[in-house]
Design a protein around this motif. Structure first.
Motif, PDB file in Angstrom:
ATOM      1  N   SER A 277      47.358  40.785  -1.960  1.00 59.26           N
ATOM      2  CA  SER A 277      47.187  39.836  -0.848  1.00 59.26           C
ATOM      3  C   SER A 277      46.328  40.394   0.282  1.00 59.26           C
ATOM      4  O   SER A 277      45.690  39.620   1.008  1.00 59.26           O
ATOM      5  CB  SER A 277      48.556  39.421  -0.291  1.00 59.26           C
ATOM      6  OG  SER A 277      49.296  40.528   0.174  1.00 59.26           O
ATOM      7  N   ASN A 278      46.267  41.714   0.430  1.00 58.67           N
ATOM      8  CA  ASN A 278      45.403  42.306   1.456  1.00 58.67           C
ATOM      9  C   ASN A 278      43.930  42.299   1.066  1.00 58.67           C
ATOM     10  O   ASN A 278      43.056  42.498   1.924  1.00 58.67           O
ATOM     11  CB  ASN A 278      45.820  43.753   1.746  1.00 58.67           C
ATOM     12  CG  ASN A 278      47.038  43.834   2.649  1.00 58.67           C
ATOM     13  OD1 ASN A 278      47.412  42.869   3.304  1.00 58.67           O
ATOM     14  ND2 ASN A 278      47.670  45.005   2.674  1.00 58.67           N
ATOM     15  N   LYS A 279      43.661  42.088  -0.217  1.00 59.88           N
ATOM     16  CA  LYS A 279      42.289  42.206  -0.709  1.00 59.88           C
ATOM     17  C   LYS A 279      41.706  40.905  -1.257  1.00 59.88           C
ATOM     18  O   LYS A 279      40.479  40.768  -1.343  1.00 59.88           O
ATOM     19  CB  LYS A 279      42.230  43.284  -1.816  1.00 59.88           C
ATOM     20  CG  LYS A 279      42.475  44.702  -1.314  1.00 59.88           C
ATOM     21  CD  LYS A 279      41.379  45.118  -0.349  1.00 59.88           C
ATOM     22  CE  LYS A 279      41.581  46.499   0.218  1.00 59.88           C
ATOM     23  NZ  LYS A 279      40.523  46.865   1.174  1.00 59.88           N
ATOM     24  N   VAL A 280      42.565  39.975  -1.628  1.00 59.61           N
ATOM     25  CA  VAL A 280      42.109  38.726  -2.230  1.00 59.61           C
ATOM     26  C   VAL A 280      42.554  37.571  -1.337  1.00 59.61           C
ATOM     27  O   VAL A 280      43.744  37.408  -1.073  1.00 59.61           O
ATOM     28  CB  VAL A 280      42.674  38.558  -3.657  1.00 59.61           C
ATOM     29  CG1 VAL A 280      42.185  37.261  -4.272  1.00 59.61           C
ATOM     30  CG2 VAL A 280      42.269  39.745  -4.530  1.00 59.61           C
ATOM     31  N   SER A 281      41.617  36.781  -0.873  1.00 57.17           N
ATOM     32  CA  SER A 281      41.915  35.691   0.053  1.00 57.17           C
ATOM     33  C   SER A 281      42.531  34.497  -0.679  1.00 57.17           C
ATOM     34  O   SER A 281      42.451  34.397  -1.911  1.00 57.17           O
ATOM     35  CB  SER A 281      40.642  35.237   0.763  1.00 57.17           C
ATOM     36  OG  SER A 281      39.769  34.580  -0.153  1.00 57.17           O
ATOM     37  N   GLU A 282      43.115  33.588   0.086  1.00 51.98           N
ATOM     38  CA  GLU A 282      43.666  32.373  -0.505  1.00 51.98           C
ATOM     39  C   GLU A 282      42.574  31.535  -1.171  1.00 51.98           C
ATOM     40  O   GLU A 282      42.811  30.905  -2.202  1.00 51.98           O
ATOM     41  CB  GLU A 282      44.408  31.554   0.551  1.00 51.98           C
ATOM     42  CG  GLU A 282      45.702  32.213   1.009  1.00 51.98           C
ATOM     43  CD  GLU A 282      46.497  31.340   1.961  1.00 51.98           C
ATOM     44  OE1 GLU A 282      46.148  30.147   2.124  1.00 51.98           O
ATOM     45  OE2 GLU A 282      47.483  31.837   2.553  1.00 51.98           O
TER      46      GLU A 282
END
Length: 251
Positions: free
Chosen positions: A196-201
């Motif tokens: 979640s820190n590296k891949v956006s929604e």
């Protein structure tokens, strides 16, 4: 109901302190992700213990859980695991201060109940719309919620990784729990902050929109997190709800 679990050490860390799994019984799927902390191998001890304890309690269930009972089971299980982790650390000085996040979901054709503590996340994707179902139990998110800083500021905050709640602490864990009603094709994604820190929604939505097999979609998200730096362990569990009568299969 399709389900997949994937975990990757990432590009920097020497040890994978994440754990999790997909656990089935005759009527439901339990998905679990735990991100351990504590160093000196204590982090992986905490996450592995948590997953094994949750799985054991799941396999001991003798009857089907309805939505309200599923929430009760999740809450009780989290509290029992929290107490067992704390007592283990008390007996083993090398594990002093160990802890872990946890996000776990009971998935059926009728409901999905999600329990959460820490900053591992749960997302639901319906028709390429991504909804974050959990709120990070973190110092920075508390600042965002109070309006003191923006979400953009939070991404660069020096205390971004400081958690306010985790499993393995003295006293009650007090997890957050939500239940939703799935539609045919609803996709649940549980993940550690390495994803979640590296891949956006938006990137999660784009991956879901490709209609890839679940295993390939999971691999693509992990690959993307590594392409964006891969500084942390990367773990996800994904469940796609396929309703009977809508082209779906049994559990």
């Amino acid at each position: 109901m399709e389900a997949v679990f994937k975990s990757d050490r990432g590009k920097i860390r020497k040890l994978n302190e994440d754990a999790g799994g997909i656990f089935r019984n005759h009527y439901a799927v339990l998905a679990v992700v735990a991100d351990g902390m504590g160093g000196h191998r204590a982090g992986d001890v905490a996450s592995e213990m948590t997953v094994k304890l949750v799985e054991k309690k799941w396999q001991e269930l003798s009857s089907e859980l309805k939505a309200g009972a599923a929430e009760d089971w999740l809450r009780q299980t989290v509290e029992e695991v929290n107490a067992e982790l704390y007592q283990y650390a008390e007996r083993h000085p090398e594990c002093n201060g160990m802890g872990t996040t946890l996000v776990a979901a009971i998935c059926t054709h009728d409901f999905i109940s999600i329990a959460h503590i820490g900053d591992s996340r749960g997302y639901v994707i319906d028709q390429s719309r991504v909804v974050q179902m959990t709120e990070d139990d973190s110092f920075v998110n508390a600042l965002v919620q109070s309006g003191e800083i923006s979400k953009e500021d939070a991404e660069q905050h020096p205390k971004k990784n400081l958690l306010l709640k985790a499993l393995g602490t003295k006293g009650k864990a007090d997890p957050s729990i939500k239940t939703i009603i799935p539609e045919h094709g609803t996709l649940l994604l549980l993940c550690s902050d390495g994803l979640s820190n590296k891949v956006s929604e938006d990137e999660i939505a784009a991956a879901a929109a490709q209609k890839l097999p679940l295993d390939e979609m999971a691999e693509s998200l992990i690959r993307l997190a590594n392409d964006h730096g891969g500084e942390d362990n990367i773990t996800l569990a994904a469940v796609k709800v396929l309703l009977p009568g809508e082209g779906g299969e049994t559990l």
